[in-house]
Design a protein around this motif. Sequence first.
Motif, PDB file in Angstrom:
ATOM      1  N   MET A  63      11.150  11.463  -3.222  1.00 38.74           N
ATOM      2  CA  MET A  63       9.852  11.772  -3.988  1.00 38.74           C
ATOM      3  C   MET A  63       8.788  12.405  -2.937  1.00 38.74           C
ATOM      4  O   MET A  63       8.157  13.353  -3.403  1.00 38.74           O
ATOM      5  CB  MET A  63       9.291  10.506  -4.710  1.00 38.74           C
ATOM      6  CG  MET A  63      10.336  10.213  -5.855  1.00 38.74           C
ATOM      7  SD  MET A  63       9.715   8.698  -6.721  1.00 38.74           S
ATOM      8  CE  MET A  63       7.865   9.329  -6.959  1.00 38.74           C
ATOM      9  N   MET A  64       8.757  12.010  -1.842  1.00 36.52           N
ATOM     10  CA  MET A  64       7.581  12.149  -1.001  1.00 36.52           C
ATOM     11  C   MET A  64       7.961  13.642  -0.461  1.00 36.52           C
ATOM     12  O   MET A  64       7.061  14.348  -0.017  1.00 36.52           O
ATOM     13  CB  MET A  64       7.767  11.030   0.257  1.00 36.52           C
ATOM     14  CG  MET A  64       7.014  10.032  -0.145  1.00 36.52           C
ATOM     15  SD  MET A  64       5.366  10.257  -0.892  1.00 36.52           S
ATOM     16  CE  MET A  64       4.539  10.989   0.644  1.00 36.52           C
ATOM     17  N   GLU A  65       9.339  13.834  -0.326  1.00 34.98           N
ATOM     18  CA  GLU A  65       9.539  15.302   0.218  1.00 34.98           C
ATOM     19  C   GLU A  65       9.324  16.567  -0.705  1.00 34.98           C
ATOM     20  O   GLU A  65       8.856  17.363  -0.422  1.00 34.98           O
ATOM     21  CB  GLU A  65      11.114  15.277   0.607  1.00 34.98           C
ATOM     22  CG  GLU A  65      11.550  14.518   1.945  1.00 34.98           C
ATOM     23  CD  GLU A  65      13.117  14.342   1.912  1.00 34.98           C
ATOM     24  OE1 GLU A  65      13.772  14.997   1.109  1.00 34.98           O
ATOM     25  OE2 GLU A  65      13.291  13.996   3.141  1.00 34.98           O
TER      26      GLU A  65
ATOM     27  N   GLU B 297       0.845  -1.165  -0.174  1.00 34.90           N
ATOM     28  CA  GLU B 297       0.189   0.100  -0.029  1.00 34.90           C
ATOM     29  C   GLU B 297       0.936   1.352   0.056  1.00 34.90           C
ATOM     30  O   GLU B 297       0.587   2.499  -0.585  1.00 34.90           O
ATOM     31  CB  GLU B 297      -1.014   0.080   1.162  1.00 34.90           C
ATOM     32  CG  GLU B 297      -2.082  -0.735   1.107  1.00 34.90           C
ATOM     33  CD  GLU B 297      -2.978  -0.872   0.052  1.00 34.90           C
ATOM     34  OE1 GLU B 297      -3.694   0.019  -0.217  1.00 34.90           O
ATOM     35  OE2 GLU B 297      -2.927  -2.046  -1.171  1.00 34.90           O
ATOM     36  N   MET B 298       1.934   1.210   0.900  1.00 33.36           N
ATOM     37  CA  MET B 298       2.880   2.331   0.836  1.00 33.36           C
ATOM     38  C   MET B 298       3.559   2.614  -0.469  1.00 33.36           C
ATOM     39  O   MET B 298       3.537   3.770  -1.090  1.00 33.36           O
ATOM     40  CB  MET B 298       3.696   2.192   1.908  1.00 33.36           C
ATOM     41  CG  MET B 298       5.002   3.338   2.048  1.00 33.36           C
ATOM     42  SD  MET B 298       6.381   2.919   2.925  1.00 33.36           S
ATOM     43  CE  MET B 298       7.301   1.759   1.755  1.00 33.36           C
ATOM     44  N   LEU B 299       3.920   1.764  -1.275  1.00 33.17           N
ATOM     45  CA  LEU B 299       4.510   1.663  -2.537  1.00 33.17           C
ATOM     46  C   LEU B 299       3.734   2.221  -3.555  1.00 33.17           C
ATOM     47  O   LEU B 299       3.795   2.942  -4.585  1.00 33.17           O
ATOM     48  CB  LEU B 299       5.257   0.338  -2.943  1.00 33.17           C
ATOM     49  CG  LEU B 299       6.274   0.103  -1.918  1.00 33.17           C
ATOM     50  CD1 LEU B 299       6.736  -1.383  -2.683  1.00 33.17           C
ATOM     51  CD2 LEU B 299       7.394   0.780  -2.265  1.00 33.17           C
ATOM     52  N   LYS B 300       2.206   1.831  -3.544  1.00 33.80           N
ATOM     53  CA  LYS B 300       1.199   2.319  -4.244  1.00 33.80           C
ATOM     54  C   LYS B 300       1.031   3.638  -4.146  1.00 33.80           C
ATOM     55  O   LYS B 300       0.701   4.476  -5.094  1.00 33.80           O
ATOM     56  CB  LYS B 300      -0.097   1.348  -4.144  1.00 33.80           C
ATOM     57  CG  LYS B 300      -0.143   0.125  -4.871  1.00 33.80           C
ATOM     58  CD  LYS B 300      -1.316  -0.588  -4.039  1.00 33.80           C
ATOM     59  CE  LYS B 300      -2.986   0.099  -4.416  1.00 33.80           C
ATOM     60  NZ  LYS B 300      -3.924  -0.810  -4.026  1.00 33.80           N
ATOM     61  N   GLU B 301       0.859   3.827  -2.828  1.00 33.92           N
ATOM     62  CA  GLU B 301       0.804   5.413  -2.642  1.00 33.92           C
ATOM     63  C   GLU B 301       1.734   6.648  -2.972  1.00 33.92           C
ATOM     64  O   GLU B 301       1.589   7.627  -3.480  1.00 33.92           O
ATOM     65  CB  GLU B 301       0.724   5.658  -0.952  1.00 33.92           C
ATOM     66  CG  GLU B 301       0.505   6.998  -0.304  1.00 33.92           C
ATOM     67  CD  GLU B 301      -1.096   7.338  -0.778  1.00 33.92           C
ATOM     68  OE1 GLU B 301      -1.367   8.491  -0.643  1.00 33.92           O
ATOM     69  OE2 GLU B 301      -1.838   6.478  -0.726  1.00 33.92           O
ATOM     70  N   ILE B 302       2.984   5.937  -3.171  1.00 35.51           N
ATOM     71  CA  ILE B 302       3.894   6.717  -3.626  1.00 35.51           C
ATOM     72  C   ILE B 302       4.171   6.649  -5.513  1.00 35.51           C
ATOM     73  O   ILE B 302       5.357   7.234  -5.907  1.00 35.51           O
ATOM     74  CB  ILE B 302       5.248   6.571  -3.182  1.00 35.51           C
ATOM     75  CG1 ILE B 302       5.894   5.242  -3.248  1.00 35.51           C
ATOM     76  CG2 ILE B 302       5.255   6.990  -1.549  1.00 35.51           C
ATOM     77  CD1 ILE B 302       7.176   4.923  -2.523  1.00 35.51           C
ATOM     78  N   GLY B 303       3.143   6.014  -5.928  1.00 33.80           N
ATOM     79  CA  GLY B 303       3.098   6.026  -7.322  1.00 33.80           C
ATOM     80  C   GLY B 303       3.566   4.731  -8.124  1.00 33.80           C
ATOM     81  O   GLY B 303       3.549   4.781  -9.492  1.00 33.80           O
TER      82      GLY B 303
END
Length: 273
Positions: free
Chosen positions: A92-94, A58-64
């Motif tokens: 990327m998140m930053e 889910e985390m990896l999906k969230e970041i694209g």
Amino acid sequence: MESTKKLFTTGEFADLCGVKKQTLFHYDDIGLLKPEYKNENGYRYYSVQQAEVFSVIEMLKEIGMVLAEIKDFLHFKTPEETIELLTEKEEMMEKKIVKMQRTQQIIQNKKRQIEEALRLNFDWFTIEMMETEYYVLSKNILNCSDNEFTKSVMSFIKYTKKEELDIGYPIGGLILQEQIEAEDYWNYSHFYMRVDQPGLVQPFIKKSGIYVVGYHKGSYLTIQETYRKMKKYLSKEGYRICGDSFEEYVIDEVSVSGEDNYVTKIMIQVEEK
């Protein structure tokens, strides 16, 4: 298998992860997240450790990342690759966080402008002491043609967005003192946008000083009426114009329907006679 007591059914695991069972069925079908155990009847069972794997997905999906990329990563990763990927995604998140914070600032500024405009009395003018402000200017558009005017507006808006200078302040128009005195109220010298970056290369500085402030409600085609009222007000109060006019569109098509409801803020530098 001796027992499934330490495992979760598909329904239990779906509830634990906050998804529908169909999501787990799909992940199983594509080989992304297979159950820990399947019995002879085809029932799926998941371990508590797989809840952590699901969280990573889910985390990896969230970041694209798409599911195929996530599958490859989970199946062929090494500790070093994990560190490299997470470092890349952290960067990327930053960047996304900075962008979202800027978007939040734009929303807050626009909301504040509209709220302030709703409290205005359009029949009043005020004499105010204003602080120094920093602007970015368009190219000079004084006496330009309609076609040049349109191109300048588009070019300026694109520039402010590209350079991420837009933080929710309204685009304004600068009218030189000589244009005001000649009642040439539709002849801008520049467009401008206020910025919170005094370190900007060659910013235009709106000087601190005394300004008359008024608000025009309605189409820009009738703005001369408000200027004339402001001049009468200044004469009565013992002031004269000594600088340029700064116009900002505090309420426009974004928040109201129809030009008759537009609100333009007018600020002109003045001094006592």
